[in-house]
Scaffold this motif. Structure first.
Motif, PDB file in Angstrom:
ATOM      1  N   ILE A   1      41.933 -21.374  -1.044  1.00 43.43           N
ATOM      2  CA  ILE A   1      42.495 -20.054  -0.758  1.00 43.43           C
ATOM      3  C   ILE A   1      42.828 -19.943   0.722  1.00 43.43           C
ATOM      4  CG2 ILE A   1      41.928 -17.583  -0.607  1.00 43.43           C
ATOM      5  CD1 ILE A   1      40.329 -17.992  -3.254  1.00 43.43           C
ATOM      6  N   ASP A   2      41.886 -20.330   1.567  1.00 46.69           N
ATOM      7  CA  ASP A   2      42.087 -20.241   3.015  1.00 46.69           C
ATOM      8  C   ASP A   2      43.231 -21.138   3.479  1.00 46.69           C
ATOM      9  OD1 ASP A   2      39.949 -18.474   3.057  1.00 46.69           O
ATOM     10  OD2 ASP A   2      38.520 -19.953   3.836  1.00 46.69           O
ATOM     11  N   ARG A   3      43.336 -22.354   2.946  1.00 46.66           N
ATOM     12  CA  ARG A   3      44.393 -23.286   3.352  1.00 46.66           C
ATOM     13  C   ARG A   3      45.773 -22.715   3.045  1.00 46.66           C
ATOM     14  NH1 ARG A   3      47.764 -26.675   1.099  1.00 46.66           N
ATOM     15  NH2 ARG A   3      46.893 -26.449  -0.989  1.00 46.66           N
ATOM     16  N   VAL A   4      45.960 -22.239   1.801  1.00 43.00           N
ATOM     17  CA  VAL A   4      47.269 -21.705   1.409  1.00 43.00           C
ATOM     18  C   VAL A   4      47.574 -20.421   2.178  1.00 43.00           C
ATOM     19  CG1 VAL A   4      48.591 -20.735  -0.523  1.00 43.00           C
ATOM     20  CG2 VAL A   4      47.222 -22.807  -0.854  1.00 43.00           C
ATOM     21  N   TRP A   5      46.583 -19.532   2.264  1.00 39.85           N
ATOM     22  CA  TRP A   5      46.751 -18.264   2.975  1.00 39.85           C
ATOM     23  C   TRP A   5      47.133 -18.517   4.436  1.00 39.85           C
ATOM     24  CZ3 TRP A   5      46.448 -13.302   1.118  1.00 39.85           C
ATOM     25  CH2 TRP A   5      46.403 -12.277   2.077  1.00 39.85           C
ATOM     26  N   ASP A   6      46.376 -19.372   5.106  1.00 36.74           N
ATOM     27  CA  ASP A   6      46.636 -19.642   6.519  1.00 36.74           C
ATOM     28  C   ASP A   6      48.000 -20.283   6.735  1.00 36.74           C
ATOM     29  OD1 ASP A   6      44.184 -18.553   7.259  1.00 36.74           O
ATOM     30  OD2 ASP A   6      43.164 -20.498   7.367  1.00 36.74           O
ATOM     31  N   ALA A   7      48.394 -21.193   5.846  1.00 35.72           N
ATOM     32  CA  ALA A   7      49.707 -21.841   5.990  1.00 35.72           C
ATOM     33  C   ALA A   7      50.829 -20.812   5.873  1.00 35.72           C
ATOM     34  CB  ALA A   7      49.871 -22.936   4.939  1.00 35.72           C
ATOM     35  N   MET A   8      50.704 -19.897   4.947  1.00 39.38           N
ATOM     36  CA  MET A   8      51.743 -18.869   4.798  1.00 39.38           C
ATOM     37  C   MET A   8      51.735 -17.905   5.984  1.00 39.38           C
ATOM     38  SD  MET A   8      52.086 -17.933   0.816  1.00 39.38           S
ATOM     39  CE  MET A   8      52.616 -19.155  -0.365  1.00 39.38           C
ATOM     40  N   LEU A   9      50.549 -17.493   6.387  1.00 41.87           N
ATOM     41  CA  LEU A   9      50.431 -16.556   7.497  1.00 41.87           C
ATOM     42  C   LEU A   9      50.890 -17.201   8.805  1.00 41.87           C
ATOM     43  CD1 LEU A   9      49.465 -13.632   7.864  1.00 41.87           C
ATOM     44  CD2 LEU A   9      47.216 -14.545   8.431  1.00 41.87           C
ATOM     45  N   ASP A  10      50.457 -18.434   9.062  1.00 42.18           N
ATOM     46  CA  ASP A  10      50.784 -19.121  10.311  1.00 42.18           C
ATOM     47  C   ASP A  10      52.262 -19.467  10.435  1.00 42.18           C
ATOM     48  OD1 ASP A  10      48.097 -18.931  10.948  1.00 42.18           O
ATOM     49  OD2 ASP A  10      47.660 -21.048  10.559  1.00 42.18           O
ATOM     50  N   SER A  11      52.971 -19.523   9.302  1.00 43.23           N
ATOM     51  CA  SER A  11      54.398 -19.858   9.358  1.00 43.23           C
ATOM     52  C   SER A  11      55.278 -18.607   9.382  1.00 43.23           C
ATOM     53  CB  SER A  11      54.777 -20.748   8.167  1.00 43.23           C
ATOM     54  OG  SER A  11      54.686 -20.007   6.970  1.00 43.23           O
TER      55      SER A  11
ATOM     56  N   CYS B   1      44.557  -7.134  -1.277  1.00 43.77           N
ATOM     57  CA  CYS B   1      44.197  -7.662  -2.603  1.00 43.77           C
ATOM     58  C   CYS B   1      44.707  -9.076  -2.839  1.00 43.77           C
ATOM     59  CB  CYS B   1      44.698  -6.751  -3.714  1.00 43.77           C
ATOM     60  SG  CYS B   1      44.153  -5.055  -3.589  1.00 43.77           S
ATOM     61  N   GLY B   2      44.792  -9.886  -1.786  1.00 43.17           N
ATOM     62  CA  GLY B   2      45.239 -11.265  -1.930  1.00 43.17           C
ATOM     63  C   GLY B   2      46.744 -11.452  -1.914  1.00 43.17           C
ATOM     64  N   TRP B   3      47.498 -10.393  -1.629  1.00 42.10           N
ATOM     65  CA  TRP B   3      48.962 -10.497  -1.586  1.00 42.10           C
ATOM     66  C   TRP B   3      49.396 -10.877  -0.174  1.00 42.10           C
ATOM     67  CZ3 TRP B   3      52.804  -8.366  -5.214  1.00 42.10           C
ATOM     68  CH2 TRP B   3      52.244  -8.058  -6.459  1.00 42.10           C
ATOM     69  N   ILE B   4      50.386 -11.755  -0.121  1.00 47.95           N
ATOM     70  CA  ILE B   4      50.977 -12.141   1.156  1.00 47.95           C
ATOM     71  C   ILE B   4      52.463 -12.395   0.926  1.00 47.95           C
ATOM     72  CG2 ILE B   4      50.436 -14.608   0.856  1.00 47.95           C
ATOM     73  CD1 ILE B   4      49.799 -14.632   3.926  1.00 47.95           C
ATOM     74  N   LYS B   5      53.255 -11.963   1.886  1.00 54.91           N
ATOM     75  CA  LYS B   5      54.702 -12.192   1.817  1.00 54.91           C
ATOM     76  C   LYS B   5      54.995 -13.337   2.777  1.00 54.91           C
ATOM     77  CE  LYS B   5      57.383  -8.656   1.428  1.00 54.91           C
ATOM     78  NZ  LYS B   5      58.276  -7.498   1.632  1.00 54.91           N
ATOM     79  N   ASP B   6      55.642 -14.395   2.278  1.00 49.75           N
ATOM     80  CA  ASP B   6      55.932 -15.531   3.156  1.00 49.75           C
ATOM     81  C   ASP B   6      57.094 -15.195   4.089  1.00 49.75           C
ATOM     82  OD1 ASP B   6      58.408 -16.119   1.860  1.00 49.75           O
ATOM     83  OD2 ASP B   6      57.487 -17.610   0.556  1.00 49.75           O
TER      84      ASP B   6
ATOM     85  N   GLY C   1      60.244 -13.788   2.713  1.00 52.11           N
ATOM     86  CA  GLY C   1      60.204 -12.503   2.044  1.00 52.11           C
ATOM     87  C   GLY C   1      59.688 -12.550   0.616  1.00 52.11           C
ATOM     88  N   LEU C   2      59.307 -13.746   0.144  1.00 55.63           N
ATOM     89  CA  LEU C   2      58.799 -13.908  -1.217  1.00 55.63           C
ATOM     90  C   LEU C   2      57.316 -13.558  -1.252  1.00 55.63           C
ATOM     91  CD1 LEU C   2      59.600 -14.796  -4.063  1.00 55.63           C
ATOM     92  CD2 LEU C   2      59.045 -17.137  -3.405  1.00 55.63           C
ATOM     93  N   SER C   3      56.901 -12.771  -2.247  1.00 63.48           N
ATOM     94  CA  SER C   3      55.513 -12.322  -2.369  1.00 63.48           C
ATOM     95  C   SER C   3      54.697 -13.277  -3.239  1.00 63.48           C
ATOM     96  CB  SER C   3      55.458 -10.923  -2.983  1.00 63.48           C
ATOM     97  OG  SER C   3      56.003  -9.990  -2.082  1.00 63.48           O
ATOM     98  N   TRP C   4      53.477 -13.503  -2.780  1.00 63.38           N
ATOM     99  CA  TRP C   4      52.528 -14.395  -3.461  1.00 63.38           C
ATOM    100  C   TRP C   4      51.200 -13.668  -3.597  1.00 63.38           C
ATOM    101  CZ3 TRP C   4      54.111 -19.458  -4.616  1.00 63.38           C
ATOM    102  CH2 TRP C   4      55.317 -19.863  -4.037  1.00 63.38           C
ATOM    103  N   GLN C   5      50.496 -13.956  -4.673  1.00 63.65           N
ATOM    104  CA  GLN C   5      49.129 -13.486  -4.843  1.00 63.65           C
ATOM    105  C   GLN C   5      48.227 -14.718  -4.800  1.00 63.65           C
ATOM    106  OE1 GLN C   5      48.590 -10.636  -8.148  1.00 63.65           O
ATOM    107  NE2 GLN C   5      50.817 -10.718  -8.356  1.00 63.65           N
ATOM    108  N   ILE C   6      47.424 -14.819  -3.764  1.00 62.19           N
ATOM    109  CA  ILE C   6      46.548 -15.975  -3.573  1.00 62.19           C
ATOM    110  C   ILE C   6      45.151 -15.548  -4.025  1.00 62.19           C
ATOM    111  CG2 ILE C   6      45.747 -17.722  -1.945  1.00 62.19           C
ATOM    112  CD1 ILE C   6      48.878 -17.516  -2.315  1.00 62.19           C
TER     113      ILE C   6
END
Length: 167
Positions: free
Chosen positions: A86-96, A103-108, A111-116
């Motif tokens: 979870i941390d690896r994928v989350w950090d890669a999306m956030l850091d880029s 609630c685990g949602w992040i927009k890359d 602009g694409l939304s992901w639920q990690i």
């Protein structure tokens, strides 16, 4: 049988996005890049579309121009088995250039939304023990990046750990 795959509409970042996603998820690869030919609407050799697989699932990316943008109405759920994943994928999306939500949602950055999410979350929320499911739901609603240990504690109803917020 029909073959299904999402087609993701980008302005002009289809290849860049496909490369990012295939680096991020194991068992992923670009399977085809289609380029414009001479006399096309765009420069010869520029990318029209990309076919790729994410963990074996087929996707298509299209450079369709700026007419349409992604919204939160569509998101991809990524179920992972460990906090480290979870941390690896989350950090890669956030850091880029991604933007965290709740609630685990992040927009890359595209602009694409992901639920990690932890794979176990679905089981918790669907549990026949409605009180446990409610505790897990409430814990999730208070998080940005999901914490597997705290979700498990909330689900179990361990008051000693819930009060301190530690695992």
């Amino acid at each position: 049988m029909a073959s299904l795959r999402p087609c993701l509409w980008f302005d002009n970042q289809a290849e860049e996005a496909a490369e990012f996603y295939t680096r991020l998820f194991p068992n992923s690869r670009i399977t085809r890049v289609v380029r414009y030919r001479a006399g096309s609407a765009k420069a010869e050799g520029s990318v029209l579309g990309v076919d790729f697989e994410l963990d074996g699932a087929p996707f298509q990316a299209l450079n369709g121009g700026p007419a349409f943008a992604f919204t939160e109405a569509i998101s991809f759920v990524v179920e992972l088995d460990s906090q480290a994943e979870i941390d690896r994928v989350w950090d890669a999306m956030l850091d880029s250039g991604g933007v965290a939500s709740q609630c685990g949602w992040i927009k890359d950055r595209y602009g694409l939304s992901w639920q990690i999410v932890p794979r176990s979350l679905g089981q918790m929320l669907a549990s026949d023990d409605r009180a446990a499911a409610q505790r897990a739901t409430e814990a999730m609603l208070g998080m940005v990046r999901l914490d597997m240990a705290l979700l498990a504690i909330a689900f179990a109803g361990d008051p000693k750990h819930l009060e301190s917020g530690t695992a």
